[in-house]
Design a protein around this motif. Structure first.
Motif, PDB file in Angstrom:
ATOM      1  N   SER A   8      35.721  38.981  36.603  1.00  0.00           N
ATOM      2  CA  SER A   8      35.600  36.752  36.024  1.00  0.00           C
ATOM      3  C   SER A   8      34.424  36.878  35.398  1.00  0.00           C
ATOM      4  O   SER A   8      33.734  37.015  35.658  1.00  0.00           O
ATOM      5  CB  SER A   8      35.591  36.116  37.563  1.00  0.00           C
ATOM      6  OG  SER A   8      35.688  34.786  37.151  1.00  0.00           O
ATOM      7  N   PRO A   9      34.816  35.001  34.144  1.00  0.00           N
ATOM      8  CA  PRO A   9      33.311  35.374  33.319  1.00  0.00           C
ATOM      9  C   PRO A   9      32.348  34.639  34.190  1.00  0.00           C
ATOM     10  O   PRO A   9      31.193  35.259  33.777  1.00  0.00           O
ATOM     11  CB  PRO A   9      34.033  35.037  32.176  1.00  0.00           C
ATOM     12  CG  PRO A   9      35.354  35.341  32.540  1.00  0.00           C
ATOM     13  CD  PRO A   9      36.086  35.634  34.040  1.00  0.00           C
ATOM     14  N   LEU A 515      39.027  32.010  29.137  1.00  0.00           N
ATOM     15  CA  LEU A 515      40.266  31.664  29.838  1.00  0.00           C
ATOM     16  C   LEU A 515      40.707  33.071  29.892  1.00  0.00           C
ATOM     17  O   LEU A 515      41.508  33.353  30.510  1.00  0.00           O
ATOM     18  CB  LEU A 515      40.633  30.932  28.563  1.00  0.00           C
ATOM     19  CG  LEU A 515      42.502  29.814  29.288  1.00  0.00           C
ATOM     20  CD1 LEU A 515      41.453  29.950  30.952  1.00  0.00           C
ATOM     21  CD2 LEU A 515      42.287  28.865  28.692  1.00  0.00           C
ATOM     22  N   VAL A 516      40.920  33.835  28.392  1.00  0.00           N
ATOM     23  CA  VAL A 516      42.280  34.791  28.991  1.00  0.00           C
ATOM     24  C   VAL A 516      41.753  36.377  30.039  1.00  0.00           C
ATOM     25  O   VAL A 516      42.383  36.703  30.182  1.00  0.00           O
ATOM     26  CB  VAL A 516      42.651  35.189  27.573  1.00  0.00           C
ATOM     27  CG1 VAL A 516      43.051  36.528  27.730  1.00  0.00           C
ATOM     28  CG2 VAL A 516      42.562  35.113  26.180  1.00  0.00           C
ATOM     29  N   ALA A 517      40.180  36.079  29.754  1.00  0.00           N
ATOM     30  CA  ALA A 517      39.434  36.878  30.587  1.00  0.00           C
ATOM     31  C   ALA A 517      39.720  37.126  32.291  1.00  0.00           C
ATOM     32  O   ALA A 517      39.747  38.245  32.494  1.00  0.00           O
ATOM     33  CB  ALA A 517      38.107  37.579  30.399  1.00  0.00           C
ATOM     34  N   ALA A 521      41.957  39.318  34.520  1.00  0.00           N
ATOM     35  CA  ALA A 521      41.084  39.923  35.285  1.00  0.00           C
ATOM     36  C   ALA A 521      42.345  39.123  37.017  1.00  0.00           C
ATOM     37  O   ALA A 521      41.949  39.841  38.853  1.00  0.00           O
ATOM     38  CB  ALA A 521      39.654  38.860  35.454  1.00  0.00           C
ATOM     39  N   ASN A 522      42.549  38.368  36.682  1.00  0.00           N
ATOM     40  CA  ASN A 522      43.495  37.793  38.375  1.00  0.00           C
ATOM     41  C   ASN A 522      44.592  37.530  38.088  1.00  0.00           C
ATOM     42  O   ASN A 522      45.165  37.171  39.297  1.00  0.00           O
ATOM     43  CB  ASN A 522      43.224  36.102  38.545  1.00  0.00           C
ATOM     44  CG  ASN A 522      41.417  36.076  39.004  1.00  0.00           C
ATOM     45  OD1 ASN A 522      41.045  36.052  39.732  1.00  0.00           O
ATOM     46  ND2 ASN A 522      40.773  35.450  37.813  1.00  0.00           N
ATOM     47  N   PRO A 528      57.655  32.933  30.742  1.00  0.00           N
ATOM     48  CA  PRO A 528      58.540  34.105  29.899  1.00  0.00           C
ATOM     49  C   PRO A 528      58.807  33.469  28.303  1.00  0.00           C
ATOM     50  O   PRO A 528      58.303  34.326  28.095  1.00  0.00           O
ATOM     51  CB  PRO A 528      60.325  33.687  30.478  1.00  0.00           C
ATOM     52  CG  PRO A 528      60.469  33.439  31.888  1.00  0.00           C
ATOM     53  CD  PRO A 528      58.518  32.310  31.494  1.00  0.00           C
ATOM     54  N   SER A 529      58.787  32.688  27.710  1.00  0.00           N
ATOM     55  CA  SER A 529      58.538  31.997  26.971  1.00  0.00           C
ATOM     56  C   SER A 529      56.576  32.377  25.723  1.00  0.00           C
ATOM     57  O   SER A 529      57.263  32.136  24.434  1.00  0.00           O
ATOM     58  CB  SER A 529      58.811  30.986  25.828  1.00  0.00           C
ATOM     59  OG  SER A 529      58.437  30.315  26.559  1.00  0.00           O
ATOM     60  N   SER A 530      56.306  32.587  26.718  1.00  0.00           N
ATOM     61  CA  SER A 530      55.179  32.773  26.324  1.00  0.00           C
ATOM     62  C   SER A 530      54.257  34.000  25.433  1.00  0.00           C
ATOM     63  O   SER A 530      55.047  34.984  25.687  1.00  0.00           O
ATOM     64  CB  SER A 530      53.853  32.207  27.864  1.00  0.00           C
ATOM     65  OG  SER A 530      52.481  32.832  27.136  1.00  0.00           O
ATOM     66  N   THR A 531      54.200  33.475  23.965  1.00  0.00           N
ATOM     67  CA  THR A 531      53.673  34.549  23.149  1.00  0.00           C
ATOM     68  C   THR A 531      51.913  35.189  23.437  1.00  0.00           C
ATOM     69  O   THR A 531      51.867  35.834  22.841  1.00  0.00           O
ATOM     70  CB  THR A 531      53.413  33.894  21.641  1.00  0.00           C
ATOM     71  OG1 THR A 531      52.776  32.881  21.678  1.00  0.00           O
ATOM     72  CG2 THR A 531      54.977  33.352  21.553  1.00  0.00           C
ATOM     73  N   LEU A 532      51.629  34.441  24.535  1.00  0.00           N
ATOM     74  CA  LEU A 532      49.800  35.370  25.108  1.00  0.00           C
ATOM     75  C   LEU A 532      50.292  36.088  25.447  1.00  0.00           C
ATOM     76  O   LEU A 532      51.539  36.785  26.482  1.00  0.00           O
ATOM     77  CB  LEU A 532      49.441  34.653  26.105  1.00  0.00           C
ATOM     78  CG  LEU A 532      49.644  32.545  25.138  1.00  0.00           C
ATOM     79  CD1 LEU A 532      49.006  31.933  26.382  1.00  0.00           C
ATOM     80  CD2 LEU A 532      48.682  32.922  23.629  1.00  0.00           C
ATOM     81  N   GLU A 533      49.058  37.161  25.984  1.00  0.00           N
ATOM     82  CA  GLU A 533      49.331  38.652  26.739  1.00  0.00           C
ATOM     83  C   GLU A 533      49.341  37.793  28.007  1.00  0.00           C
ATOM     84  O   GLU A 533      49.842  38.690  28.704  1.00  0.00           O
ATOM     85  CB  GLU A 533      48.251  39.315  25.550  1.00  0.00           C
ATOM     86  CG  GLU A 533      48.307  41.233  26.778  1.00  0.00           C
ATOM     87  CD  GLU A 533      47.300  41.501  26.109  1.00  0.00           C
ATOM     88  OE1 GLU A 533      46.858  42.702  26.445  1.00  0.00           O
ATOM     89  OE2 GLU A 533      46.778  41.200  25.121  1.00  0.00           O
ATOM     90  N   PHE A 534      48.176  37.014  28.081  1.00  0.00           N
ATOM     91  CA  PHE A 534      47.596  36.782  29.144  1.00  0.00           C
ATOM     92  C   PHE A 534      47.305  35.360  28.839  1.00  0.00           C
ATOM     93  O   PHE A 534      46.759  34.304  28.285  1.00  0.00           O
ATOM     94  CB  PHE A 534      46.603  37.212  29.770  1.00  0.00           C
ATOM     95  CG  PHE A 534      46.786  39.068  30.325  1.00  0.00           C
ATOM     96  CD1 PHE A 534      46.957  38.815  31.808  1.00  0.00           C
ATOM     97  CD2 PHE A 534      46.295  40.234  29.898  1.00  0.00           C
ATOM     98  CE1 PHE A 534      47.519  40.095  32.272  1.00  0.00           C
ATOM     99  CE2 PHE A 534      47.173  41.361  30.121  1.00  0.00           C
ATOM    100  CZ  PHE A 534      47.788  41.357  31.835  1.00  0.00           C
TER     101      PHE A 534
END
Length: 534
Positions: A8-9, A515-517, A521-522, A528-534
């Motif tokens: 976690s950052p 935020l992505v990290a 990490a968690n 489902p429609s999110s285009t984000l990887e995390f």
């Protein structure tokens, strides 16, 4: 107690510093923290210096008062000149007051986070299910019921010798917990109509009582059920005379008593009775008032007349506007005044019983003000929004001769309460996951390690599904469907009027990266429609 994930950052020290521009802002926050800590530091008279005959530390009693929908500046000690809270104001003068205290934007995720010490993505509670908007494509629809794999703080406290009572709003069990099943849900969960008690027999069974306060470690429960407000016992709901705040309460988990009239008074009386019965301690009082949640029911006609005739507050806008709005906020003001009066009853009892010195009082609210009841022109948004009006709440901790009165600018979160309660009770072997930090260092005059605060609201209500990070002066909102961001400097722009994402791309990029990290990490789930990887 499980430590934070090492990836976690906020655990990575200087390597995740947010650019030079970010560091400059953090220096300002650091000076604020040093100022807060220096004022707090004093020779401390710790409760654990008083010992029993067996040299065991004396555990402090804890009274945790949680208001419902009480806004950040709906009390005098946070700056309101319209609402009247003399007892809370007096308590605040003797307390550690947090000027930047946060919750989730609605009650269900806030209460799940407070009681379990866990973020929303762990419990599956993102907002109140019936409030969710849109389809399963754009949402991870919320649970009503917090599953048993997530212990609440009552269990370790009970194991440590505390006698515990829950009074008032519970709201981490649904009307049909046996039918909720596993996430994701294809459609949002519903609830029975007002006045419908067809669910009651099942909720009185051992199978569902395990999700109730007495099934989660509390020894007594007064009024805690799935209800989000006291009007649900009446077919007319908010339009019923008294709205559940005036007896008969029609709450199956509040036994009617002779002399009952006002719900907030009754809950306080039962809390005082419990403290009297367990005055040898240690006791834990979980006094979670239903007030001042809608409906806005005047406590006294004389109080209502007083607030109708009182000039409004030009700074917050409270008590101003058209007559219809004035009537609503004036009725709400009487409920706030009643809540304050009952806080005074609690402190008076503790004084008279000689218990004040060894009793910690925590007071806060579960989310920002309801825009239909109150107003705050100093913040953007209200209950249900991702902006400061929905997230920021009043908060204080009082412990005579231990906490030196001060105002602290360090941001805190409702997630911090569970670990705080554990440390107050001397519990150092809790093995469950906790996402917050104990506030005892601040209470003892020591700093907290630098950290970011996170929110994950994976279902839409007043804003689309989003994650939030608050670090230093900066707050970034990332919407989960398309990754669009909003960036605000809260020190310079408390009202969040200027989105600085385009003007400060380095800061925005660094916060998005952190935020992505955190999500990665968690293993934080996305709609489902999110285009984000995390």
């Amino acid at each position: 107690m499980s430590p934070r994930d090492p990836s976690s950052p906020q655990e990575s020290g200087n390597k995740n510093q947010v650019t030079e521009a970010m560091t400059t802002k953090q220096v300002t926050m650091a000076f604020s923290l040093i100022w807060c800590v220096s004022i707090l530091f004093s020779p401390l008279v710790m409760a654990d210096t008083a010992t029993t005959t067996s040299s065991e530390p004396v555990k402090p009693n804890i009274v945790f008062i949680l208001a419902d929908d009480l806004g950040w500046q709906d009390v005098g000690f946070m700056g309101s000149r319209y609402f009247e809270t003399p007892h809370l104001d007096s308590l605040a003068e003797q307390s550690l007051v947090f000027d930047q205290a946060y919750m989730y934007p609605t009650c269900s995720p806030s209460r799940a986070a407070i009681l379990t010490g866990k973020q929303s993505f762990r419990t599956g509670c993102y907002t109140v299910p019936v409030l969710e908007q849109g389809s399963a494509k754009d949402n991870i629809f919320s649970r009503w019921t917090v599953e048993k794999e997530h212990p609440v703080y009552a269990k370790p406290l009970a194991d440590a010798g505390y006698q515990l009572i829950h009074l008032g709003k519970w709201h981490i069990v649904g009307p049909y917990p046996e039918a909720e099943g596993a996430l994701p849900f294809e459609k949002k969960l519903g609830q029975p109509k007002n006045g419908d008690l067809s669910w009651l027999a099942a909720h009185q069974s051992a199978e569902i009582q395990q999700y109730y306060p007495t099934g989660r470690g509390f020894h007594e429960n007064v009024g805690g059920t799935w209800w989000g407000d006291p009007a649900r016992g009446y077919e007319k709901g908010y339009n019923a005379e008294g709205g559940g705040y005036v007896a008969p309460f029609k709450n199956p988990f509040i036994a009617e008593k002779e002399g009952d009239h006002w719900l907030t008074d009754r809950l306080t009386s039962d809390a005082i009775d419990f403290m009297q019965r367990h005055k040898d301690g240690p006791f834990f009082v979980n006094l979670h008032f239903y007030a001042p949640h809608r409906p806005s029911v005047p406590r006294h006609q004389t109080w209502l007349d007083h607030f109708m005739n009182k000039p409004g507050d030009a700074s917050t806008g409270q008590g101003t506007g058209p007559l219809k709005k004035k009537k609503e906020i004036a009725a709400y003001a009487t409920m706030v005044k009643s809540l304050d009066e009952n806080v005074g009853r609690i402190t008076n009892y503790l004084d008279q019983a000689g218990l004040r010195r060894n009793t910690v009082i925590v007071f806060t609210s579960d989310n920002g003000h309801n825009g239909l009841q109150s107003r705050n022109d100093n913040l953007r948004g209200a209950k249900g929004t991702l902006y400061e009006g929905g997230l920021r709440v009043p908060a204080l901790i009082h412990w005579p001769e231990t906490v030196t009165p001060a105002r602290c600018q360090l941001p805190i979160h409702g997630l911090d309460l569970f670990p705080t309660f554990l440390e107050l009770a001397g519990i150092n072997d809790y093995e469950g996951t906790l996402d917050g930090d104990s506030l005892l260092p601040l209470m003892h005059g020591n700093p907290l390690a630098e950290r970011a605060l996170f929110w994950h609201v994976a279902s839409a209500y007043k804003n689309p599904a989003a994650s939030i990070i608050r670090k230093g002066d900066w707050k970034l909102i990332q919407f989960l469907k398309d990754g669009k961001t909003e960036l605000y400097n809260l020190r310079l722009d408390q009202k969040e009027s200027q989105n600085l994402a385009a003007k400060n791309p380095e800061v925005a990029e660094a916060l998005v990266k952190q935020l992505v990290a955190w999500r990665k990490a968690n293993h934080v789930p996305l709609p489902p429609s999110s285009t984000l990887e995390f």
